[in-house]
Design an enzyme around this catalytic site. Structure first.
Site, PDB file in Angstrom:
ATOM      1  N   CYS A 190      -8.336  -2.097 -12.131  1.00 29.06           N
ATOM      2  CA  CYS A 190      -8.037  -1.056 -11.142  1.00 29.06           C
ATOM      3  C   CYS A 190      -6.786  -1.376 -10.339  1.00 29.06           C
ATOM      4  O   CYS A 190      -6.397  -0.610  -9.460  1.00 29.06           O
ATOM      5  CB  CYS A 190      -9.223  -0.816 -10.225  1.00 29.06           C
ATOM      6  SG  CYS A 190      -9.625  -2.229  -9.192  1.00 29.06           S
TER       7      CYS A 190
ATOM      8  N   GLU B  17     -10.273 -10.752  -8.460  1.00 28.55           N
ATOM      9  CA  GLU B  17      -8.915 -10.749  -7.932  1.00 28.55           C
ATOM     10  C   GLU B  17      -8.536 -12.085  -7.299  1.00 28.55           C
ATOM     11  O   GLU B  17      -7.498 -12.201  -6.659  1.00 28.55           O
ATOM     12  CB  GLU B  17      -8.701  -9.598  -6.949  1.00 28.55           C
ATOM     13  CG  GLU B  17      -9.723  -9.487  -5.843  1.00 28.55           C
ATOM     14  CD  GLU B  17      -9.538  -8.243  -4.959  1.00 28.55           C
ATOM     15  OE1 GLU B  17      -8.494  -7.568  -5.039  1.00 28.55           O
ATOM     16  OE2 GLU B  17     -10.453  -7.955  -4.174  1.00 28.55           O
TER      17      GLU B  17
ATOM     18  N   ASP C 254      -3.920  -8.245  -6.292  1.00 28.65           N
ATOM     19  CA  ASP C 254      -4.178  -9.509  -5.609  1.00 28.65           C
ATOM     20  C   ASP C 254      -4.203 -10.670  -6.584  1.00 28.65           C
ATOM     21  O   ASP C 254      -3.717 -11.757  -6.276  1.00 28.65           O
ATOM     22  CB  ASP C 254      -5.504  -9.436  -4.848  1.00 28.65           C
ATOM     23  CG  ASP C 254      -5.314  -8.785  -3.492  1.00 28.65           C
ATOM     24  OD1 ASP C 254      -4.356  -9.150  -2.800  1.00 28.65           O
ATOM     25  OD2 ASP C 254      -6.099  -7.895  -3.137  1.00 28.65           O
TER      26      ASP C 254
ATOM     27  N   HIS D 208       0.806  -1.219   0.000  1.00 25.41           N
ATOM     28  CA  HIS D 208       0.000   0.000   0.000  1.00 25.41           C
ATOM     29  C   HIS D 208       0.834   1.260   0.000  1.00 25.41           C
ATOM     30  O   HIS D 208       0.412   2.293  -0.512  1.00 25.41           O
ATOM     31  CB  HIS D 208      -1.056  -0.059   1.097  1.00 25.41           C
ATOM     32  CG  HIS D 208      -2.173  -0.929   0.643  1.00 25.41           C
ATOM     33  ND1 HIS D 208      -2.155  -2.289   0.822  1.00 25.41           N
ATOM     34  CD2 HIS D 208      -3.241  -0.645  -0.124  1.00 25.41           C
ATOM     35  CE1 HIS D 208      -3.206  -2.798   0.220  1.00 25.41           C
ATOM     36  NE2 HIS D 208      -3.890  -1.831  -0.360  1.00 25.41           N
TER      37      HIS D 208
HETATM   38  C1  PEP Z   1      -6.020  -5.114  -6.297  1.00 23.87           C
HETATM   39  O1  PEP Z   1      -5.939  -6.105  -5.569  1.00 23.87           O
HETATM   40  O2  PEP Z   1      -5.558  -5.062  -7.453  1.00 23.87           O
HETATM   41  C2  PEP Z   1      -6.681  -3.891  -5.817  1.00 23.87           C
HETATM   42  C3  PEP Z   1      -6.903  -2.873  -6.618  1.00 23.87           C
HETATM   43  O3  PEP Z   1      -7.049  -3.830  -4.511  1.00 23.87           O
HETATM   44  P1  PEP Z   1      -6.041  -3.619  -3.279  1.00 23.87           P
HETATM   45  O4  PEP Z   1      -4.700  -3.221  -3.816  1.00 23.87           O
HETATM   46  O5  PEP Z   1      -6.658  -2.568  -2.425  1.00 23.87           O
HETATM   47  O6  PEP Z   1      -6.031  -4.967  -2.629  1.00 23.87           O
HETATM   48 MG    MG Z   2      -7.158  -6.340  -3.836  1.00 21.71          MG
END
Ligand code: PEP
Ligand code: MG
Length: 503
Positions: free
Chosen positions: A477, A406, A430, A170
């Protein structure tokens, strides 16, 4: 001049002075910021105790070693300071409540209040050692968690260097949203770099150059100049022969305003878990309703895709302790948490339904791996909608319902899922870790973690094809969408929209 290396390759590129942050994984470092918070709360309570006995009692609670020892136990079990304070509060209060003694039961409230003060001190700006970060600094840390980055004025640093994490940690996502160059998995960075050292981050080579010589500095100044002139995602989309929508990823209202003013045609991913992260108790319906409504207004007439809370694993929240997860990424996280704690989930769904009167809200569920899960989500949404109507509270059904794709299960069952929802958004962060069985936060498997691996690309193509067959919208995304070379490929593979951290 010397060079540190990492196996985590990325497109980060920056030059600046080192700013060494606290050491979240070092118990003495952790203790120092916790100690500061405990001292500050002690001073405040001493002053308040002169006027009111309640605060004298709270001071006693603070000074009782039980509280500090319990917090440290949770820190030693791997929680960050904020989460550990929340867990310690819950543990001590539940012990008090189990005792059949009204006086001790009442003291549970004092424990909660003291812990709230400590949390505010840990997350507030008054004791924030990031206050000294200057424009262009590169922050060096063992690890930067969302609760740490919440303390940083993200308009200032030009880079982050951490010894832990991977490209989709993150810290990297937040960095990208703020055009900060982040590089992770740089072993020993915290012990070998000193405050004020000149640093160059070159993610494409997986290196950090410490105190470069004049010639290296000149060479990188040229590279930086060329980089700022190369095409960005928005330009790629503009030059594409297919119609592709550019959307933004956001973690808070500020991100939404920025994305829309930078040209996004909506928000493809609003990570609502960031509202929950350091909030203890969890945000109530009114608080969430207000945030979602403001978010919808900030999107003007463009769509706002609200992803329901995706907590657990790398996103622990102070107000909801999830115990006993030996494999957190394969354990209670995402929709599994929501379906386990339905009251908390319903509070969020009610807030979303109320905010949907703004007209442009889409709801999206994370980490779906079975048809039963999405069906249960839809049933809960219906139940909340009926309840609100019966209560006479204005609400509206979201414009559309979608899922994050995901997990390998959601890819393999994409045709069946497409019958249930009106859009898919591929979470490549993910999806990559689950397809390749390589933890997205573990730098020792960073070379295995690759969103352009043929297996991941095949999974993406299967999902796109299923969406096409069922005539539903398909978006990406995950961070892959924000990397210009991958974005080009995704466009050619047939996606309808890219939701990016920066463009
Ligand atoms: C992902 O897993 O690609 C996603 C956009 O969600 P996060 O990174 O918040 O798990
Ligand atoms: Mg994710």
């Amino acid at each position: 001049m010397f060079t540190l290396t990492t196996s985590v390759r990325c497109d980060a590129l920056a030059m600046g002075n080192a700013f060494l942050a606290g050491r979240p994984e070092n118990s003495s470092g952790r203790a120092s910021s916790l100690t500061t918070a405990l001292e500050k709360v002690g001073e405040d309570l001493k002053l308040l105790a002169e006027k009111n006995d309640i605060f004298a009692a709270q001071l006693e609670i603070l000074q009782d070693p039980l509280l500090e020892d319990t917090i440290k136990e949770f820190i030693d079990s791997g929680q960050n300071e904020v989460a550990a304070v929340g867990s310690a509060s819950a543990a001590i209060v539940s012990e008090f409540e189990a005792i059949d003694d009204e006086y001790l039961k009442a003291r549970g409230d004092d424990v909660r209040d003291v812990c709230k003060r400590i949390t505010q001190c840990l997350t507030g700006s008054s004791n924030n050692d990031f206050n000294d970060v200057r424009e262009g600094d590169i922050i060096v840390a063992e690890e930067l968690l969302p609760s740490d980055t919440a303390l940083i004025d993200l308009s200032l640093p030009s880079g982050f260097i951490t010894s832990k994490g991977s490209i989709t940690s993150h810290v990297c996502i937040i960095a990208r949203q703020h055009s900060i160059s982040a590089i992770t998995g740089v072993k020993d960075c915290y012990s070998l770099i000193h405050n004020g050292d000149t640093l160059i981050i070159d993610g494409s080579k997986g290196i950090v150059i410490v105190n470069p010589d004049g010639q290296t500095i000149r060479q990188y100044q040229d590279i930086l100049k060329r980089r700022s002139a190369s095409p960005c995602i928005a330009e790629l989309i503009r030059s594409s022969s297919r119609k592709v929508k550019l959307m933004g990823n956001a973690g808070n209202l500020e991100d939404i305003h920025k994305a829309i003013s930078d040209g996004a045609e909506g928000i493809g991913l609003f990570r609502t878990e960031f509202i929950f992260l350091s909030s203890n108790p969890l945000p109530d319906e009114e608080e969430q309703y207000s945030i979602y409504l403001q978010a919808a207004y900030a999107c003007r007439n463009y769509p706002l895709t609200i992803r329901t809370m995706d907590i657990g694993a790398d996103k622990p929240v102070a107000g909801l302790e999830i115990k006993g997860q030996e494999n957190p990424f394969l354990g209670l996280r995402g929709i599994r948490v929501s379906l386990q704690y339905e009251d908390i989930f319903k509070t969020q769904l009610r807030a979303i339904l109320r905010a949907s009167v703004a007209g442009n809200i889409r709801v999206m569920f994370p980490m779906i791996s079975s048809i039963e899960e999405i069906r249960r989500c839809k049933v809960l949404l219906d139940i909340c909608f009926d309840e609100l109507n019966k209560e006479g509270i204005p609400c509206s059904y979201p414009q559309s319902i979608g899922i994050m794709v995901e997990t390998p299960a959601s890819v393999l069952m994409a045709d069946e899922f497409a019958e249930e929802v009106s859009f898919f958004s591929i979470g490549t962060n993910d999806l990559t870790q689950y397809i390749l069985a390589a933890d997205r936060g573990n730098s020792s498997v960073a070379t295995l973690y690759n969103s352009s691996d043929p297996a991941v690309l095949k999974a993406i193509q299967i999902t796109i094809d299923a969406a096409r067959r069922h005539n539903i919208e398909i978006c990406v995304c995950g961070e892959m969408a924000s990397d210009p070379s991958c974005a080009k490929l995704l466009i050619s593979m047939g996606i309808d929209s890219l939701s990016c951290s920066s463009f």
